[in-house]
Motif scaffolding. Structure first.
Motif, short mmCIF file in Angstrom:
data_model
loop_
_atom_site.label_atom_id
_atom_site.label_comp_id
_atom_site.label_asym_id
_atom_site.label_seq_id
_atom_site.Cartn_x
_atom_site.Cartn_y
_atom_site.Cartn_z
N VAL A 1 0.82 -1.21 0.00
CA VAL A 1 0.00 0.00 0.00
C VAL A 1 0.86 1.27 0.00
N SER A 2 2.14 1.13 0.30
CA SER A 2 2.99 2.30 0.47
C SER A 2 3.26 3.08 -0.82
N PRO A 3 3.55 2.42 -1.97
CA PRO A 3 3.76 3.22 -3.19
C PRO A 3 2.56 4.07 -3.56
N SER A 4 1.36 3.51 -3.46
CA SER A 4 0.16 4.30 -3.78
C SER A 4 -0.03 5.43 -2.79
N ALA A 5 0.24 5.17 -1.51
CA ALA A 5 0.11 6.21 -0.50
C ALA A 5 1.09 7.35 -0.77
N ALA A 6 2.32 7.00 -1.12
CA ALA A 6 3.32 8.04 -1.41
C ALA A 6 2.95 8.80 -2.67
N THR A 7 2.43 8.10 -3.67
CA THR A 7 2.01 8.76 -4.91
C THR A 7 0.91 9.76 -4.65
N ASP A 8 -0.04 9.40 -3.82
CA ASP A 8 -1.12 10.32 -3.45
C ASP A 8 -0.56 11.53 -2.72
N LEU A 9 0.36 11.31 -1.81
CA LEU A 9 0.96 12.39 -1.04
C LEU A 9 1.70 13.36 -1.95
N ILE A 10 2.45 12.82 -2.91
CA ILE A 10 3.20 13.67 -3.85
C ILE A 10 2.26 14.43 -4.76
N ALA A 11 1.23 13.75 -5.27
CA ALA A 11 0.29 14.39 -6.18
C ALA A 11 -0.42 15.55 -5.52
N ARG A 12 -0.66 15.46 -4.22
CA ARG A 12 -1.42 16.50 -3.51
C ARG A 12 -0.54 17.63 -3.00
N THR A 13 0.75 17.43 -2.89
CA THR A 13 1.59 18.42 -2.21
C THR A 13 2.71 19.00 -3.06
N ILE A 14 3.03 18.39 -4.20
CA ILE A 14 4.20 18.82 -4.96
C ILE A 14 3.79 19.37 -6.32
N PRO A 15 4.20 20.58 -6.68
CA PRO A 15 3.91 21.12 -8.02
C PRO A 15 4.68 20.36 -9.08
#
Length: 530
Positions: free
Chosen positions: A215-229
């Motif tokens: 579950v960690s890659p998807s969680a990190a992808t969501d975090l990056i998509a929401r916080t990083i331009p």
């Protein structure tokens, strides 16, 4: 501390008496007993007290100093009078506040940094069994088939948790899913020594490790998509997922000495403890919901505030709201699925079989083979930094994002394919020359972090975690099938070129063709009406 000022109603002036028991120099002012003019005086007022707060000002600007000299404030310059203050005003405390260097970092950088640390621990727990399996097999009398079954059980949980992980990250947010994932795999890792003598329990523990890491890659992808331009996204993805390479290096370096000194059990206890410590520390990393969010709103679903029935109903509605059909109608999504499969085939087969190849084919001893196995992930750490800077610089200069992703992914596939072809041919190369060639090729495959692994966020920040869950589910299949097939082909052909390199070369080349033909980073609007 109190300073007394006396009013003389006759002369209508205010003055400060110079007490013999208290030096005016303590206050570091220029007033001493001189007159203060311009203060309105009430004749009926005989005496009043002014409370002066003595405070330390580390960065006092020029305007404040001017106002102090004019008598609007009485400020104590502690840096020059600490000794005098301690002697004459014993109750005054001088404090020192230490600010860590990361205190003023933007919040998104703190989140990305701690997420990368989680991925380091992730791969440490992934590779520890590949080292510990040798003494464990000797202790419990396992043959190669049983040892292979134990190792492959990780990928069962890893494959099963990809889609649920992406969906949960979409609903609850990547941070919460990452926390639970790290805690789950860390506890399961620490349980391995306890369950090692009971095969069903051991396999279950490794499945749980795979599910937590899955579950960690998807969680990190969501975090990056929401916080990083987008102009920082390549570096963020590379920094986070580059932690996997660092974890592989640390795991392979730390596991052998720990096993030799404290037994194979120590590896699982130690690495599990690191994950639990990370979980506790991550609770202190505050989450700013006003970070860059692109087209997204932060997840608002909070099951803790709802009844159990309403929570289940909301979860069910959220699952049906995902535009699954629209995903699979997109050529770009199919390109990501196949390319992820191709990249994982080369990565997983080499990760698990290269140490044996170095030992059997290149005649390196066990110690040399273990150290050589560290070189590809170690080199990947440096290549990842170069690739991310390369990609972000091109995008910031106006180069089309799709073109940048295609360039990076092509480098990631053609480089290892070329190096594997050279290693397969009988060119009379020295073993260390072959090691160098393979290390360079596998390190350049890290360009995929600025290619494929950024595309999920590019085409849909909202559904990035679910898209990665889809592609990573397919990408986990080589860990189950490819690793076992390599061993079968090796027994049948007795050729490392045919068993290990040929399938990887095939998938690298075909993956390049599909990527160049179908891949796209243009934002897409997925909906159930498509």
């Amino acid at each position: 501390m109190m300073a007394k000022f006396t009013l003389n109603p006759d002369s209508k002036i205010c003055y400060y008496p110079a007490y013999t028991t208290q030096e005016p120099s303590i206050f570091r002012t220029t007033i001493k007993s001189q007159y203060w003019n311009g203060l309105p005086i009430n004749p009926s007022l005989k005496r009043f007290k002014v409370s002066c707060s003595i405070r330390e000002k580390k960065n006092e600007n020029a305007e404040e100093k001017r106002r102090i000299l004019e008598g609007l404030k009485v400020t104590d310059e502690l840096e020059e009078n600490v000794g005098l203050l301690e002697a004459e005003i014993g109750e005054k405390e001088v404090g020192f506040v230490w600010n860590p260097p990361w205190k003023n970092l933007p919040q998104r950088y703190k989140l990305i940094g701690t997420t990368s640390l989680a991925f380091i621990i992730c791969n440490m727990d992934k590779v520890n069994l590949s080292v510990a399996i040798i003494p464990m097999s000797h202790e419990f009398g396992w043959n190669s088939s049983v040892a292979g079954l134990v190792q492959s059980s990780f990928f069962w949980g890893y494959a099963l948790s990809q889609l649920p992980g992406g969906w949960l990250a979409k609903i609850f947010g990547g941070r919460k899913v990452l926390e639970v994932g790290v805690l789950a795999w860390s506890l399961a890792t620490a349980l391995v020594p306890i369950l090692a003598g009971f095969m069903p329990g051991l396999i279950l523990s490794r499945i749980l490790v795979g599910m937590g890491e899955g579950v960690s890659p998807s969680a990190a992808t969501d975090l990056i998509a929401r916080t990083i331009p987008i102009e920082e996204r390549s570096r963020a993805v590379s920094f986070v997922f580059g932690g996997l390479s660092v974890g592989s290096v640390l795991g392979l370096l730390l596991a052998p000495p720990l096993i030799q000194s404290y037994g194979w059990e120590s590896v699982f206890y130690m690495f599990g403890f690191l994950g639990i410590t990370w979980f506790l520390g991550f609770q202190f990393v505050k989450e700013d919901q006003h970070l860059f969010s692109g087209e997204l709103s932060w997840p608002k679903f909070d099951s803790w505030n709802n009844s159990w029935d309403s929570s289940l109903e909301e979860l069910g509605d959220s699952l049906t709201d995902v535009p699954w059909k629209a995903f699979f109608k997109s050529k770009a999504v199919w390109a990501m699925i196949y390319v992820h499969f191709c990249g994982s085939w080369g990565h997983y087969t080499c990760l698990l079989w290269l140490p044996t190849y170095f030992s059997d084919e290149l005649n390196l001893n066990l110690t040399e083979a273990a150290w050589v196995s560290v070189l590809p992930p170690l080199a990947s750490v440096f290549v990842t930094t170069i690739a991310s800077q390369f990609a972000d610089n091109l995008i910031s200069k106006g180069v089309d994002t799709t073109m940048v992703r295609k360039i990076c992914q092509t480098i990631a596939f053609l480089s290892p394919a070329t190096c594997m072809i050279l290693s397969s041919l009988d060119l009379g190369l020295d073993p260390w020359e072959i090691v160098t060639i393979l290390t360079g090729g596998l390190a350049l495959s890290s360009f995929a972090l600025s290619g494929l692994y950024c595309t999920h966020q590019d085409i849909s920040p909202e559904y990035a975690s679910i898209l990665l869950g889809i592609t990573n589910t397919v990408g986990a299949i080589p860990g189950i099938v490819g690793v076992a097939l390599t061993g079968y082909l090796l027994d049948s052909t007795h050729s490392w070129g045919m068993s290990l390199f040929a399938p990887s070369i095939f998938f690298y080349l075909t993956g390049t063709v599909v990527w160049l033909a179908l891949a796209s980073s243009k934002p897409q609007t997925f909906s159930n009406s498509d």
